[in-house]
Scaffold this motif. Structure first.
Motif, PDB file in Angstrom:
ATOM      1  N   THR A   6       0.834  -1.205   0.000  1.00  0.00           N
ATOM      2  CA  THR A   6       0.000   0.000   0.000  1.00  0.00           C
ATOM      3  C   THR A   6       0.861   1.244   0.000  1.00  0.00           C
ATOM      4  O   THR A   6       0.567   2.226  -0.693  1.00  0.00           O
ATOM      5  CB  THR A   6      -0.930  -0.001   1.233  1.00  0.00           C
ATOM      6  N   TRP A   7       1.935   1.236   0.762  1.00  0.00           N
ATOM      7  CA  TRP A   7       2.832   2.386   0.838  1.00  0.00           C
ATOM      8  C   TRP A   7       3.481   2.658  -0.516  1.00  0.00           C
ATOM      9  O   TRP A   7       3.661   3.803  -0.923  1.00  0.00           O
ATOM     10  CB  TRP A   7       3.894   2.128   1.903  1.00  0.00           C
ATOM     11  N   GLU A   8       3.817   1.601  -1.257  1.00  0.00           N
ATOM     12  CA  GLU A   8       4.534   1.761  -2.515  1.00  0.00           C
ATOM     13  C   GLU A   8       3.606   2.071  -3.684  1.00  0.00           C
ATOM     14  O   GLU A   8       4.032   2.692  -4.658  1.00  0.00           O
ATOM     15  CB  GLU A   8       5.345   0.489  -2.822  1.00  0.00           C
ATOM     16  N   LYS A   9       2.350   1.672  -3.632  1.00  0.00           N
ATOM     17  CA  LYS A   9       1.441   1.848  -4.754  1.00  0.00           C
ATOM     18  C   LYS A   9       0.850   3.255  -4.748  1.00  0.00           C
ATOM     19  O   LYS A   9       0.411   3.750  -3.709  1.00  0.00           O
ATOM     20  CB  LYS A   9       0.317   0.816  -4.670  1.00  0.00           C
ATOM     21  N   THR A  10       0.840   3.903  -5.904  1.00  0.00           N
ATOM     22  CA  THR A  10       0.279   5.249  -5.993  1.00  0.00           C
ATOM     23  C   THR A  10      -1.221   5.215  -5.752  1.00  0.00           C
ATOM     24  O   THR A  10      -1.935   4.368  -6.298  1.00  0.00           O
ATOM     25  CB  THR A  10       0.564   5.868  -7.373  1.00  0.00           C
ATOM     26  N   GLY A  11      -1.701   6.141  -4.942  1.00  0.00           N
ATOM     27  CA  GLY A  11      -3.112   6.178  -4.606  1.00  0.00           C
ATOM     28  C   GLY A  11      -3.800   7.440  -5.072  1.00  0.00           C
ATOM     29  O   GLY A  11      -3.234   8.262  -5.805  1.00  0.00           O
ATOM     30  N   PHE A  12      -5.051   7.607  -4.624  1.00  0.00           N
ATOM     31  CA  PHE A  12      -5.854   8.778  -4.947  1.00  0.00           C
ATOM     32  C   PHE A  12      -6.365   9.411  -3.652  1.00  0.00           C
ATOM     33  O   PHE A  12      -6.829   8.717  -2.748  1.00  0.00           O
ATOM     34  CB  PHE A  12      -7.072   8.396  -5.795  1.00  0.00           C
ATOM     35  N   VAL A  13      -6.296  10.726  -3.593  1.00  0.00           N
ATOM     36  CA  VAL A  13      -6.907  11.491  -2.513  1.00  0.00           C
ATOM     37  C   VAL A  13      -8.056  12.284  -3.122  1.00  0.00           C
ATOM     38  O   VAL A  13      -7.844  13.108  -4.021  1.00  0.00           O
ATOM     39  CB  VAL A  13      -5.902  12.441  -1.844  1.00  0.00           C
ATOM     40  N   PHE A  14      -9.274  12.053  -2.647  1.00  0.00           N
ATOM     41  CA  PHE A  14     -10.465  12.674  -3.221  1.00  0.00           C
ATOM     42  C   PHE A  14     -10.934  13.840  -2.352  1.00  0.00           C
ATOM     43  O   PHE A  14     -11.121  13.693  -1.140  1.00  0.00           O
ATOM     44  CB  PHE A  14     -11.591  11.649  -3.345  1.00  0.00           C
ATOM     45  N   VAL A  15     -11.152  14.990  -3.002  1.00  0.00           N
ATOM     46  CA  VAL A  15     -11.619  16.200  -2.331  1.00  0.00           C
ATOM     47  C   VAL A  15     -12.959  16.589  -2.941  1.00  0.00           C
ATOM     48  O   VAL A  15     -13.035  16.936  -4.128  1.00  0.00           O
ATOM     49  CB  VAL A  15     -10.615  17.356  -2.480  1.00  0.00           C
ATOM     50  N   ASN A  16     -14.018  16.540  -2.153  1.00  0.00           N
ATOM     51  CA  ASN A  16     -15.351  16.837  -2.677  1.00  0.00           C
ATOM     52  C   ASN A  16     -15.613  18.335  -2.758  1.00  0.00           C
ATOM     53  O   ASN A  16     -14.817  19.151  -2.296  1.00  0.00           O
ATOM     54  CB  ASN A  16     -16.433  16.179  -1.822  1.00  0.00           C
ATOM     55  N   GLY A  17     -16.738  18.691  -3.351  1.00  0.00           N
ATOM     56  CA  GLY A  17     -17.121  20.084  -3.482  1.00  0.00           C
ATOM     57  C   GLY A  17     -17.935  20.569  -2.304  1.00  0.00           C
ATOM     58  O   GLY A  17     -18.202  19.834  -1.344  1.00  0.00           O
ATOM     59  N   ALA A  18     -18.345  21.814  -2.369  1.00  0.00           N
ATOM     60  CA  ALA A  18     -19.072  22.456  -1.270  1.00  0.00           C
ATOM     61  C   ALA A  18     -20.415  21.789  -1.018  1.00  0.00           C
ATOM     62  O   ALA A  18     -21.129  21.395  -1.953  1.00  0.00           O
ATOM     63  CB  ALA A  18     -19.294  23.932  -1.585  1.00  0.00           C
ATOM     64  N   GLY A  19     -20.761  21.673   0.270  1.00  0.00           N
ATOM     65  CA  GLY A  19     -22.055  21.157   0.655  1.00  0.00           C
ATOM     66  C   GLY A  19     -22.175  19.653   0.657  1.00  0.00           C
ATOM     67  O   GLY A  19     -23.172  19.108   1.119  1.00  0.00           O
ATOM     68  N   LEU A  20     -21.149  18.976   0.142  1.00  0.00           N
ATOM     69  CA  LEU A  20     -21.191  17.529  -0.020  1.00  0.00           C
ATOM     70  C   LEU A  20     -20.338  16.843   1.045  1.00  0.00           C
ATOM     71  O   LEU A  20     -19.605  17.488   1.780  1.00  0.00           O
ATOM     72  CB  LEU A  20     -20.707  17.150  -1.418  1.00  0.00           C
ATOM     73  N   GLU A  21     -20.431  15.520   1.092  1.00  0.00           N
ATOM     74  CA  GLU A  21     -19.597  14.737   1.988  1.00  0.00           C
ATOM     75  C   GLU A  21     -18.708  13.817   1.167  1.00  0.00           C
ATOM     76  O   GLU A  21     -18.969  13.551  -0.011  1.00  0.00           O
ATOM     77  CB  GLU A  21     -20.464  13.934   2.955  1.00  0.00           C
ATOM     78  N   SER A  22     -17.676  13.291   1.799  1.00  0.00           N
ATOM     79  CA  SER A  22     -16.694  12.489   1.073  1.00  0.00           C
ATOM     80  C   SER A  22     -17.310  11.231   0.455  1.00  0.00           C
ATOM     81  O   SER A  22     -16.817  10.737  -0.560  1.00  0.00           O
ATOM     82  CB  SER A  22     -15.551  12.099   2.005  1.00  0.00           C
ATOM     83  N   ARG A  23     -18.404  10.747   1.030  1.00  0.00           N
ATOM     84  CA  ARG A  23     -19.024   9.535   0.490  1.00  0.00           C
ATOM     85  C   ARG A  23     -19.628   9.754  -0.890  1.00  0.00           C
ATOM     86  O   ARG A  23     -20.063   8.792  -1.539  1.00  0.00           O
ATOM     87  CB  ARG A  23     -20.099   9.032   1.452  1.00  0.00           C
ATOM     88  N   ILE A  24     -19.659  10.988  -1.368  1.00  0.00           N
ATOM     89  CA  ILE A  24     -20.134  11.262  -2.722  1.00  0.00           C
ATOM     90  C   ILE A  24     -19.331  10.477  -3.763  1.00  0.00           C
ATOM     91  O   ILE A  24     -19.806  10.174  -4.843  1.00  0.00           O
ATOM     92  CB  ILE A  24     -20.076  12.786  -3.024  1.00  0.00           C
ATOM     93  N   TRP A  25     -18.072  10.113  -3.396  1.00  0.00           N
ATOM     94  CA  TRP A  25     -17.185   9.380  -4.305  1.00  0.00           C
ATOM     95  C   TRP A  25     -17.344   7.860  -4.201  1.00  0.00           C
ATOM     96  O   TRP A  25     -16.623   7.118  -4.888  1.00  0.00           O
ATOM     97  CB  TRP A  25     -15.736   9.717  -3.996  1.00  0.00           C
ATOM     98  N   SER A  26     -18.236   7.371  -3.382  1.00  0.00           N
ATOM     99  CA  SER A  26     -18.285   5.941  -3.052  1.00  0.00           C
ATOM    100  C   SER A  26     -18.393   5.037  -4.274  1.00  0.00           C
ATOM    101  O   SER A  26     -17.730   3.993  -4.356  1.00  0.00           O
ATOM    102  CB  SER A  26     -19.452   5.659  -2.096  1.00  0.00           C
ATOM    103  N   LYS A  27     -19.236   5.408  -5.237  1.00  0.00           N
ATOM    104  CA  LYS A  27     -19.413   4.563  -6.422  1.00  0.00           C
ATOM    105  C   LYS A  27     -18.181   4.592  -7.329  1.00  0.00           C
ATOM    106  O   LYS A  27     -17.919   3.627  -8.050  1.00  0.00           O
ATOM    107  CB  LYS A  27     -20.641   5.024  -7.212  1.00  0.00           C
ATOM    108  N   VAL A  28     -17.430   5.667  -7.275  1.00  0.00           N
ATOM    109  CA  VAL A  28     -16.208   5.767  -8.095  1.00  0.00           C
ATOM    110  C   VAL A  28     -15.125   4.846  -7.554  1.00  0.00           C
ATOM    111  O   VAL A  28     -14.415   4.173  -8.307  1.00  0.00           O
ATOM    112  CB  VAL A  28     -15.698   7.223  -8.149  1.00  0.00           C
TER     113      VAL A  28
END
Length: 241
Positions: free
Chosen positions: A7-29
């Motif tokens: 996990t440390w070596e593999k490149t990951g993604f950090v998701f930043v949501n928009g205004a008014g939303l919560e991070s779970r907005i990305w769940s299906k992605v």
């Protein structure tokens, strides 16, 4: 190599949501995403409007950075949506030693030193400044439905309206004070977006100067209306950086 080391070596993604939303907005992605990912939360998400009203942009960024610092992935791509693009530029600056790439999904990208408000056309900028002062940062339900949810199902739109969380005013007005990161960049342009028009997105593309632009024929929330298409775009970007 154990799982934690992989996990440390593999490149990951950090998701930043928009205004008014919560991070779970990305769940299906992120379902089925073959990379580590972090859905960062904004501060005081479960608190009252009063608990957030005096927060600055840097309070938001510092809160997100703490989550990134505690995450067990060495290199990552930041994926930012809408107003989250402004926050993500500052976050990218703060974590530049770990940043591998930057993706803006229908995101606000101001010129260096600008604010979210600065990206808007002049008449809309003046109108929104007045609205922020008078009624705060939660639009009427009708505006949320027509702007954010124009291509969503009625059930999806109802959830967005019901769950919309007002942000601190300073997230819209504070200056970013961070330049575009010098890493591979992608802008995902949303052709049916009623919140950020295609012409406004063209301005954001000019400000970001990405190596590539991808098109999704969706409204403002492609993570709900076309999560598979957005996931493919992200994985393809990472594979070809």
């Amino acid at each position: 190599m154990n799982k934690q080391e992989r996990t440390w070596e593999k490149t990951g993604f950090v998701f930043v949501n928009g205004a008014g939303l919560e991070s779970r907005i990305w769940s299906k992605v992120v379902e089925g995403l073959d990379h580590p990912y972090l859905l960062v939360e904004f501060p005081h998400r479960n608190g009252s409007v009063e608990s957030r009203k005096d927060l600055s942009m840097m309070d938001y960024v510092a809160h997100m950075k703490r989550q990134v610092d505690e995450w067990g992935t060495r290199k990552f791509v930041i994926v930012a949506h809408s107003l989250g693009g402004v926050l993500a530029l500052k976050l990218a600056y703060e974590v530049s030693d770990r940043l591998a790439g930057f993706v803006a999904v229908g995101a606000a990208i101001p010129e260096n030193g600008g604010s979210f408000l600065s990206v808007l056309p002049f008449p809309k900028r003046i109108l929104m400044s007045a609205i922020l002062r008078k009624i705060g940062t939660k639009p009427p339900a009708s505006a949320i439905r027509s702007g954010l949810c124009n291509d969503l199902s009625s059930d999806q739109a109802a959830k967005i309206v019901q769950g919309f969380i007002p942000e601190a005013v300073r997230v819209y007005t504070d200056q970013v004070d961070a330049s575009v990161p010098i890493v591979p960049k992608l802008y995902v342009k949303l052709t049916h977006d009623k919140e950020f028009s295609p012409s406004l997105q063209n301005n954001m593309i000019s400000n970001l100067s990405p190596q590539s632009v991808r098109i999704l024929e969706t409204g403002h929330l492609p993570m709900l209306s076309d999560p598979d298409g957005l996931r493919f775009v992200l994985e393809d970007f990472l594979a070809n950086m």
